[in-house]
Design a protein around this motif. Structure first.
Motif, PDB file in Angstrom:
ATOM      1  N   THR A  21      -1.477   2.944  10.673  1.00 49.59           N
ATOM      2  CA  THR A  21      -0.209   2.905  10.641  1.00 49.59           C
ATOM      3  C   THR A  21       0.383   4.229  11.186  1.00 49.59           C
ATOM      4  O   THR A  21       1.449   3.999  11.569  1.00 49.59           O
ATOM      5  CB  THR A  21       0.248   2.654   9.090  1.00 49.59           C
ATOM      6  OG1 THR A  21      -0.218   1.520   8.679  1.00 49.59           O
ATOM      7  CG2 THR A  21       1.723   2.626   8.955  1.00 49.59           C
ATOM      8  N   TYR A  22      -0.229   5.215  10.874  1.00 48.78           N
ATOM      9  CA  TYR A  22       0.466   6.694  11.015  1.00 48.78           C
ATOM     10  C   TYR A  22      -0.111   7.416  12.069  1.00 48.78           C
ATOM     11  O   TYR A  22       0.577   8.479  12.427  1.00 48.78           O
ATOM     12  CB  TYR A  22       0.588   7.301   9.644  1.00 48.78           C
ATOM     13  CG  TYR A  22       1.343   6.453   8.610  1.00 48.78           C
ATOM     14  CD1 TYR A  22       2.731   6.487   8.476  1.00 48.78           C
ATOM     15  CD2 TYR A  22       0.774   6.138   7.577  1.00 48.78           C
ATOM     16  CE1 TYR A  22       3.664   6.035   7.831  1.00 48.78           C
ATOM     17  CE2 TYR A  22       1.692   5.270   6.630  1.00 48.78           C
ATOM     18  CZ  TYR A  22       2.887   5.208   6.509  1.00 48.78           C
ATOM     19  OH  TYR A  22       3.753   4.454   5.567  1.00 48.78           O
ATOM     20  N   CYS A  23      -1.317   7.334  12.251  1.00 45.33           N
ATOM     21  CA  CYS A  23      -2.218   8.283  13.191  1.00 45.33           C
ATOM     22  C   CYS A  23      -2.965   7.592  14.349  1.00 45.33           C
ATOM     23  O   CYS A  23      -3.900   8.076  14.873  1.00 45.33           O
ATOM     24  CB  CYS A  23      -3.222   8.965  12.402  1.00 45.33           C
ATOM     25  SG  CYS A  23      -2.802   9.523  10.735  1.00 45.33           S
TER      26      CYS A  23
ATOM     27  N   ILE B 244      -7.762   0.827   2.550  1.00 49.60           N
ATOM     28  CA  ILE B 244      -6.602   1.349   2.464  1.00 49.60           C
ATOM     29  C   ILE B 244      -6.408   2.587   3.542  1.00 49.60           C
ATOM     30  O   ILE B 244      -5.582   2.611   4.235  1.00 49.60           O
ATOM     31  CB  ILE B 244      -6.292   1.723   0.956  1.00 49.60           C
ATOM     32  CG1 ILE B 244      -6.234   0.481  -0.107  1.00 49.60           C
ATOM     33  CG2 ILE B 244      -4.860   2.468   0.945  1.00 49.60           C
ATOM     34  CD1 ILE B 244      -5.974   0.506  -1.155  1.00 49.60           C
ATOM     35  N   LEU B 245      -7.529   3.359   3.422  1.00 55.39           N
ATOM     36  CA  LEU B 245      -7.307   4.639   4.231  1.00 55.39           C
ATOM     37  C   LEU B 245      -7.112   4.086   5.791  1.00 55.39           C
ATOM     38  O   LEU B 245      -6.574   4.795   6.692  1.00 55.39           O
ATOM     39  CB  LEU B 245      -8.347   5.537   3.958  1.00 55.39           C
ATOM     40  CG  LEU B 245      -8.213   6.254   2.590  1.00 55.39           C
ATOM     41  CD1 LEU B 245      -9.475   6.998   2.363  1.00 55.39           C
ATOM     42  CD2 LEU B 245      -7.035   7.016   2.722  1.00 55.39           C
ATOM     43  N   HIS B 246      -8.375   3.130   6.034  1.00 61.11           N
ATOM     44  CA  HIS B 246      -8.476   2.683   7.381  1.00 61.11           C
ATOM     45  C   HIS B 246      -7.130   2.056   8.114  1.00 61.11           C
ATOM     46  O   HIS B 246      -6.294   2.381   8.922  1.00 61.11           O
ATOM     47  CB  HIS B 246      -9.185   1.390   7.618  1.00 61.11           C
ATOM     48  CG  HIS B 246      -9.716   1.103   8.881  1.00 61.11           C
ATOM     49  ND1 HIS B 246     -10.761   0.234   9.119  1.00 61.11           N
ATOM     50  CD2 HIS B 246      -9.534   1.756  10.115  1.00 61.11           C
ATOM     51  CE1 HIS B 246     -10.925   0.021  10.133  1.00 61.11           C
ATOM     52  NE2 HIS B 246      -9.942   0.608  10.922  1.00 61.11           N
TER      53      HIS B 246
ATOM     54  N   SER C 189       0.107   5.947  -4.830  1.00 61.38           N
ATOM     55  CA  SER C 189       0.176   7.335  -4.503  1.00 61.38           C
ATOM     56  C   SER C 189       0.012   7.568  -2.988  1.00 61.38           C
ATOM     57  O   SER C 189       0.750   8.258  -2.508  1.00 61.38           O
ATOM     58  CB  SER C 189      -0.434   8.151  -5.467  1.00 61.38           C
ATOM     59  OG  SER C 189      -1.891   7.901  -5.380  1.00 61.38           O
ATOM     60  N   VAL C 190      -1.232   7.373  -2.545  1.00 64.73           N
ATOM     61  CA  VAL C 190      -1.811   7.603  -1.267  1.00 64.73           C
ATOM     62  C   VAL C 190      -0.815   6.952  -0.190  1.00 64.73           C
ATOM     63  O   VAL C 190      -0.443   7.357   0.973  1.00 64.73           O
ATOM     64  CB  VAL C 190      -3.116   7.337  -0.862  1.00 64.73           C
ATOM     65  CG1 VAL C 190      -3.296   5.948  -0.751  1.00 64.73           C
ATOM     66  CG2 VAL C 190      -3.661   8.231   0.123  1.00 64.73           C
ATOM     67  N   ARG C 191      -0.237   5.809  -0.425  1.00 65.10           N
ATOM     68  CA  ARG C 191       0.565   4.842   0.421  1.00 65.10           C
ATOM     69  C   ARG C 191       1.873   5.836   0.556  1.00 65.10           C
ATOM     70  O   ARG C 191       2.421   6.169   1.570  1.00 65.10           O
ATOM     71  CB  ARG C 191       0.977   3.444   0.090  1.00 65.10           C
ATOM     72  CG  ARG C 191      -0.478   2.663   0.318  1.00 65.10           C
ATOM     73  CD  ARG C 191       0.021   1.186   0.100  1.00 65.10           C
ATOM     74  NE  ARG C 191      -1.184   0.591   0.245  1.00 65.10           N
ATOM     75  CZ  ARG C 191      -1.492  -0.238   1.483  1.00 65.10           C
ATOM     76  NH1 ARG C 191      -0.941   0.264   2.729  1.00 65.10           N
ATOM     77  NH2 ARG C 191      -2.442  -0.939   1.579  1.00 65.10           N
TER      78      ARG C 191
END
Length: 392
Positions: free
Chosen positions: A292-294, A285-287, A242-244
């Protein structure tokens, strides 16, 4: 994943304390910081002291009458007229009772999360951790669930006002992140995500699948309400998929994550049956998503967690090991039975009746299996499928 990390802390935060028997106890911070120092993961150049939030910043999220009530109930002694109105503002129940110095301590916590956002968006650091933060249940005009001022909501608003940043808020506390969700429910540039035990059985009784945002903000809100007694594999399957998907859909400029560690099986205030393994995996995963995006921009705060002897210090330390890139995190990936430092255990063991763990991760061979595992996993997969249907 390269990047620098700051650890935001101020001694004033330890004054955010309702009473000695209250489950939201600031000793959690002391235990965690002591463990990190013991393994050489927290050094003076990591630390940044914050300022208290200004009243103007508090009023971005909270109503003027509520802030006035908090200030007056913080006095010693408070005026009887304000005490008679405390219940109206959620400050008279057993969860969030008013206490002396409440406004000052809560403002310091808000200021810490604002400082974390400022350090990352200004480029002073790539990542920032403020473990004293995470008061996600506070509402605009009412305290709730141990939370007086909503530091995460104020800091996200700061990111929007000062930098125009699109913010993905990821809440992994076992209780739904209601206060942050409602603060940005109509805002298309703040996407709120919460994975938690279903509100059918747990405070605050919200965070259901139909809560997807409203007006222009529809779709910028995702909830994953999981079944009681969910275990590691099902929790991580739902979280990662979900978070991905949501991060790829929303494309944020900044990730703000909240890391309550009360989904652990030992936590006394919930019914989820996860181990320390989810607290090792989720930060990684958050790292990755932040880079990847920020361009790596990632702010993390603490949150719940009420087995503060056996669970919180390990879980929060694992978060900082990931954010700071400490080599111990790689060791733990290879050696799940790696030992906690004996000196830390000896220093704290005589202060609690619980036997402190001697390893970073849990030995699951001694855990009882959940009889309804297949049924729980199937139900969680159904929830995941519904949650993702707008993001295909």
């Amino acid at each position: 994943m390269p990047g620098s990390a700051l650890f935001i802390h101020h001694e004033e935060e330890r004054k955010y304390r309702f009473h000695d028997q209250h489950p939201f106890h600031p000793i959690r911070l002391e235990l965690t910081m002591d463990l990190l120092k013991e393994v050489g993961a927290l050094k003076p150049d990591h630390l940044l002291r914050q300022r208290p939030a200004t009243e103007e910043e508090l009023l971005w999220i909270h109503q003027p009458a509520y802030v006035e009530a908090v200030k007056n109930l913080s006095r010693t002694p408070p005026e009887p007229a304000w005490v008679s109105r405390a219940e109206q503002y959620g400050l008279l129940d057993e969860d969030t009772p008013y206490f002396a110095g409440m406004h000052e301590a809560a403002s310091c916590i808000v200021g810490g999360t604002v400082a974390a956002v400022e350090s990352v968006l200004s480029g002073a650091s790539t990542h920032a951790l403020h473990l004293g933060g995470g008061l996600h249940h506070a509402l605009p005009s009412k305290a709730a669930g141990f939370c007086v001022y909503n530091d995460a909501a104020v800091a996200i608003d700061y990111a929007r006002r000062r930098y125009g940043a699109r913010v993905l808020y990821v809440d992994t506390d076992v209780h739904h992140g209601d206060g942050v969700q409602w603060s940005f429910y109509s805002d298309p540039d703040v996407c709120t995500y919460s994975i938690h035990e279903t509100g059918k059985y747990l405070f605050p009784g919200t965070g259901f699948l139909p809560e997807r945002g409203e007006h222009q903000g529809y779709g910028a809100c995702m909830n994953l309400p999981l079944q009681p007694y969910t275990e590691d594999d099902s929790w991580m399957e739902c979280f990662e998929q979900s978070v991905r998907r949501l991060a790829d859909y929303f494309r944020p400029d900044l990730i703000v994550s909240l890391h309550g560690c009360d989904a652990h099986a030992l936590d006394p205030l919930s019914h989820i049956h996860c181990s320390m393994e989810i607290y090792r995996q989720m930060p990684g995963i958050l790292h990755e998503l932040a880079h990847t995006y920020c361009e790596g921009r990632w702010v993390a705060v603490g949150g719940g967690g009420y087995d503060f002897w056996r669970v919180v210090p390990r879980a929060w330390s694992l978060l900082w090991l990931e954010m700071s890139g400490h080599p111990l995190k790689e060791t733990l990936a290879r050696l799940p039975d790696a030992k906690l430092p004996e000196a830390w255990i000896k220093r704290w063991q005589n202060q609690t009746s619980f036997s402190l763990p001697d390893t970073w991760l849990d030995d699951l061979s001694h855990w009882d299996g959940i009889p309804r595992r297949a049924e729980i996993t199937a139900k969680n997969r159904e929830t995941l499928a519904v949650a993702l249907q707008d993001y295909l």
